[in-house]
Design a protein around this motif. Structure first.
Motif, mmCIF file in Angstrom:
data_model
loop_
_atom_site.group_PDB
_atom_site.id
_atom_site.type_symbol
_atom_site.label_atom_id
_atom_site.label_comp_id
_atom_site.label_asym_id
_atom_site.label_seq_id
_atom_site.Cartn_x
_atom_site.Cartn_y
_atom_site.Cartn_z
ATOM 1 N N SER A 1 -55.442 -4.938 51.664
ATOM 2 C CA SER A 1 -56.008 -5.970 50.805
ATOM 3 C C SER A 1 -57.480 -6.171 51.120
ATOM 4 O O SER A 1 -57.898 -6.063 52.279
ATOM 5 N N THR A 2 -58.265 -6.460 50.102
ATOM 6 C CA THR A 2 -59.697 -6.679 50.276
ATOM 7 C C THR A 2 -60.075 -8.044 49.694
ATOM 8 O O THR A 2 -59.350 -8.606 48.878
ATOM 9 N N PRO A 3 -61.207 -8.604 50.118
ATOM 10 C CA PRO A 3 -61.625 -9.912 49.603
ATOM 11 C C PRO A 3 -61.743 -9.917 48.085
ATOM 12 O O PRO A 3 -62.213 -8.935 47.484
ATOM 13 N N GLU A 4 -61.321 -11.028 47.471
ATOM 14 C CA GLU A 4 -61.366 -11.107 46.011
ATOM 15 C C GLU A 4 -61.292 -12.552 45.536
ATOM 16 O O GLU A 4 -60.727 -13.417 46.200
ATOM 17 N N TRP A 5 -61.879 -12.793 44.381
ATOM 18 C CA TRP A 5 -61.681 -14.017 43.629
ATOM 19 C C TRP A 5 -60.586 -13.763 42.603
ATOM 20 O O TRP A 5 -60.524 -12.679 42.014
ATOM 21 N N HIS A 6 -59.716 -14.734 42.381
ATOM 22 C CA HIS A 6 -58.716 -14.598 41.338
ATOM 23 C C HIS A 6 -58.500 -15.947 40.644
ATOM 24 O O HIS A 6 -58.694 -17.005 41.230
ATOM 25 N N PRO A 7 -58.094 -15.897 39.371
ATOM 26 C CA PRO A 7 -57.876 -17.123 38.608
ATOM 27 C C PRO A 7 -56.434 -17.606 38.700
ATOM 28 O O PRO A 7 -55.510 -16.814 38.931
ATOM 29 N N TYR A 8 -56.258 -18.905 38.500
ATOM 30 C CA TYR A 8 -54.931 -19.504 38.332
ATOM 31 C C TYR A 8 -54.832 -20.005 36.896
ATOM 32 O O TYR A 8 -55.737 -20.687 36.407
ATOM 33 N N PHE A 9 -53.717 -19.687 36.250
ATOM 34 C CA PHE A 9 -53.449 -20.192 34.913
ATOM 35 C C PHE A 9 -52.274 -21.168 34.970
ATOM 36 O O PHE A 9 -51.264 -20.899 35.633
ATOM 37 N N ALA A 10 -52.417 -22.293 34.299
ATOM 38 C CA ALA A 10 -51.356 -23.295 34.271
ATOM 39 C C ALA A 10 -50.245 -22.853 33.322
ATOM 40 O O ALA A 10 -50.523 -22.350 32.222
ATOM 41 N N VAL A 11 -49.001 -23.031 33.752
ATOM 42 C CA VAL A 11 -47.849 -22.680 32.918
ATOM 43 C C VAL A 11 -46.806 -23.790 33.024
ATOM 44 O O VAL A 11 -46.772 -24.542 34.005
ATOM 45 N N GLU A 12 -45.947 -23.872 32.034
ATOM 46 C CA GLU A 12 -44.916 -24.903 32.039
ATOM 47 C C GLU A 12 -43.757 -24.529 32.955
ATOM 48 O O GLU A 12 -43.087 -25.408 33.503
#
Length: 264
Positions: free
Chosen positions: A205-216
């Protein structure tokens, strides 16, 4: 808490680089109900993922040599050229730009000292995403890094972020960041910074930015995603006071997370 009232240092754009835009549109359409609208014949295949007519992210084919499929988080800046100099002075590198994107705004891509890629967006006609903090839209951003202390120093230098550390148990510390002059311990938080576990680094694994998406329904979304070819990196788990969350790698290799936020 993310908002479309963008201020310097806050996430104001997000986009996906994918090797097959038709397949990416089909995948994210099935998972989040997104549609894709082209930015036009001169945009090189770039366009916008939309939900009920509002833009939730950008997406386009991979263009950089050696680029891998990934979600890229962009942070607001009033002066991307000055920011580029700040990034270099703080030990980061400029991957591309700064450059104008028609009249929409001015853009540059960067790599932080540990190797995580991010970008900055100076708004022109386009302030940023039209929908955030809602179901099936961006609700959080997160950095996994090999040196959390250095990351805090870097991003505070570049964006003047405020930060607060939270003990998560088992010697795990989670840093919450917010724009300058705000309280990261309140509703202004927009990002998390977390030290990568040694076993993850050893596993490649390498450093990274990732998004979170809201779900029901986190579990249902993970099921739909894996049925469509995604891999559950971290299966659904409850985080006290936060919600139920999971991390996935889409069929093309881009990492994202989903969360059903806690109520109250």
């Amino acid at each position: 808490m993310l908002t479309t009232q963008y201020v310097p240092g806050a996430p104001n754009w997000l986009d996906l680089g994918a090797p097959d835009m038709d397949a990416a549109t089909a995948f994210y359409g099935a998972v989040f109900g997104w549609t894709f609208r082209s930015a036009g014949p001169d945009a090189g295949g770039y366009g916008f993922f939309q939900l009920d007519g509002k833009t939730v992210a950008g997406a386009g084919p991979l263009t950089e040599e050696g680029a891998r499929p990934a979600w890229t988080v962009h942070f607001h800046t009033p002066d991307v050229d000055a920011l580029a100099k700040s990034v270099e002075q703080a030990g980061g590198t400029v991957r591309f730009g700064p450059c104008d994107v028609f009249t929409a705004g001015r853009l540059a891509g960067f790599t932080d000292p540990a190797g995580a890629e991010f970008a900055a967006w100076q708004p022109g006609d386009t302030p940023g995403m039209e929908l955030v903090g809602a179901t099936h839209a961006l609700c959080w951003t997160e950095l996994y890094t090999t040196d959390a202390a250095a990351a805090k120093t870097f991003y505070r230098s570049v964006f003047s972020w405020e930060t607060v550390d939270k003990e998560m148990g088992g010697e795990v510390v989670y840093t919450i960041a917010s724009p300058a002059g705000t309280d990261p311990d309140g509703d202004a938080g927009h990002a998390g910074i977390m030290q990568m576990a040694p076993e993850n680094v050893a596993g490649g694994s390498t450093p990274e930015w990732h998004p979170y998406f809201a779900v029901e329904d986190c579990d249902a979304t993970v099921a739909t995603s894996t049925e469509r070819g995604a891999i559950a990196i971290h299966p659904p788990v409850d985080a006290e006071g936060v919600g139920r969350l999971a991390m996935l790698r889409d069929p093309f290799g881009a990492v994202f997370a989903v969360i059903t936020p806690s109520v109250g």
